[in-house]
Write an enzyme that holds these catalytic residues in place. Structure first.
Site, mmCIF file in Angstrom:
data_model
loop_
_atom_site.group_PDB
_atom_site.id
_atom_site.type_symbol
_atom_site.label_atom_id
_atom_site.label_comp_id
_atom_site.label_asym_id
_atom_site.label_seq_id
_atom_site.Cartn_x
_atom_site.Cartn_y
_atom_site.Cartn_z
ATOM 1 C CG ASP A 38 -2.026 -1.077 1.116
ATOM 2 O OD1 ASP A 38 -2.004 -1.851 0.152
ATOM 3 O OD2 ASP A 38 -2.871 -1.149 2.022
ATOM 4 C CG ASP A 66 -6.526 0.070 0.950
ATOM 5 O OD1 ASP A 66 -6.884 -1.109 1.124
ATOM 6 O OD2 ASP A 66 -6.906 1.016 1.687
ATOM 7 C CG HIS A 104 -11.049 1.086 -0.340
ATOM 8 N ND1 HIS A 104 -11.018 -0.255 -0.026
ATOM 9 C CD2 HIS A 104 -10.254 1.699 0.589
ATOM 10 C CE1 HIS A 104 -10.242 -0.438 1.029
ATOM 11 N NE2 HIS A 104 -9.754 0.726 1.415
ATOM 12 C CG HIS A 135 -8.442 5.243 2.402
ATOM 13 N ND1 HIS A 135 -9.475 5.049 3.286
ATOM 14 C CD2 HIS A 135 -7.873 4.021 2.222
ATOM 15 C CE1 HIS A 135 -9.526 3.776 3.633
ATOM 16 N NE2 HIS A 135 -8.573 3.117 2.996
ATOM 17 C CE LYS A 139 -4.089 -4.116 1.205
ATOM 18 N NZ LYS A 139 -4.982 -3.171 1.896
ATOM 19 C CB CYS A 170 -2.272 -3.034 5.071
ATOM 20 S SG CYS A 170 -3.985 -2.467 4.928
HETATM 21 C C1 VGL Z 1 -4.818 0.718 5.541
HETATM 22 C C2 VGL Z 1 -6.380 1.735 6.861
HETATM 23 C C3 VGL Z 1 -7.318 1.640 5.869
HETATM 24 C C4 VGL Z 1 -3.417 0.243 5.381
HETATM 25 C C5 VGL Z 1 -5.747 0.598 4.526
HETATM 26 O O1 VGL Z 1 -2.920 0.167 4.237
HETATM 27 O O2 VGL Z 1 -2.764 -0.067 6.400
HETATM 28 N N1 VGL Z 1 -5.139 1.280 6.699
HETATM 29 N N2 VGL Z 1 -7.001 1.060 4.708
HETATM 30 ZN ZN ZN Z 2 -8.353 1.069 3.054
#
Ligand code: VGL
Ligand code: ZN
Length: 203
Positions: free
Chosen positions: A8, A46, A48, A80, A105, A150
């Site tokens: 990420d 990430d 979404h 995000h 993901k 993550c």
């Molecule tokens: C993450 C919070 C929400 C991460 C992803 O990559 O750690 N944290 N989505």
């Molecule tokens: Zn996230």
């Protein structure tokens, strides 16, 4: 085989991003050096949809509030890493040319996914495990953000799946810095090795 897994490292998690992690950009030079050191480099994003279940805005709630989703506590975040936005791109200073494959993901609206392997309901969510098997990868070195979300859950799942797992501490940054050491210690007790990038460059 051995691979580097970059978790990420996206614009929205960089200090100025939507879910900005202070100093997250400082691990980029460490990761770039590691990228040159590994033959197989994998990354997660990430990724979404709008109105994702993990967004406070999807519930009319405040960032940091917690709700129950499928009997599990879901922490609510700012919007995000929305699919196909600049915030979801890999941080531009990252040497992404050498990344062999990217796994997305958190792509479904109704379930979050901290781990690079499974969504938070432990249903299969990505093709990462298949890829590791196909390429005979047994050893994973993990870097990225966030150490306490993550990175942590990706390390736990890969350890449970039987991989030899190393977290490279100076290639990671936590959201809650105060708990970072404690989190890493908990992972170490489970058998995940915590190392420094310097341990890989001792010649
Ligand atoms: C993450 C919070 C929400 C991460 C992803 O990559 O750690 N944290 N989505
Ligand atoms: Zn996230």
């Amino acid at each position: 085989m051995t691979a580097l897994l970059i978790v990420d490292m996206q614009n929205d998690f960089m200090p100025d991003g939507a879910l900005g992690i202070p100093r997250a950009n400082e691990v980029i030079p460490v990761i770039n050096q590691l990228i040159d050191h590994f033959d197989i480099v994998l990354a997660t994003k990430d990724w979404h949809p709008k109105n994702h279940v993990s967004f406070a805005s999807s519930h009319g709630k405040k960032v940091g509030d917690k709700i129950k989703v499928h009997d599990k506590i879901q922490m609510l975040w700012p919007d995000h890493c929305i699919q196909n936005t600049k915030g979801a791109d890999l941080a531009f200073e990252l040497n992404s040319k050498k990344i062999n494959k990217i796994f997305t993901k958190g792509i479904e609206e109704k379930v979050d996914s901290y781990s690079a392997f499974f969504d938070n309901n432990q249903n299969k969510a990505t093709n990462l495990e298949d890829y590791l098997k196909e390429n005979n990868i047994k050893k994973l070195y993990i870097v990225g953000v966030a150490t306490d979300y993550c990175v942590k859950f990706s390390a736990l799942d890969s350890h449970e799946l039987g991989y030899d797992v190393y977290i490279i501490e100076d290639g990671c940054m936590a959201i809650e810095k105060k708990k970072e050491k404690q989190n890493l210690f908990g992972l170490k007790k489970k058998g995940i090795q915590i190392i420094s990038s310097k341990d890989l460059f001792i010649y």
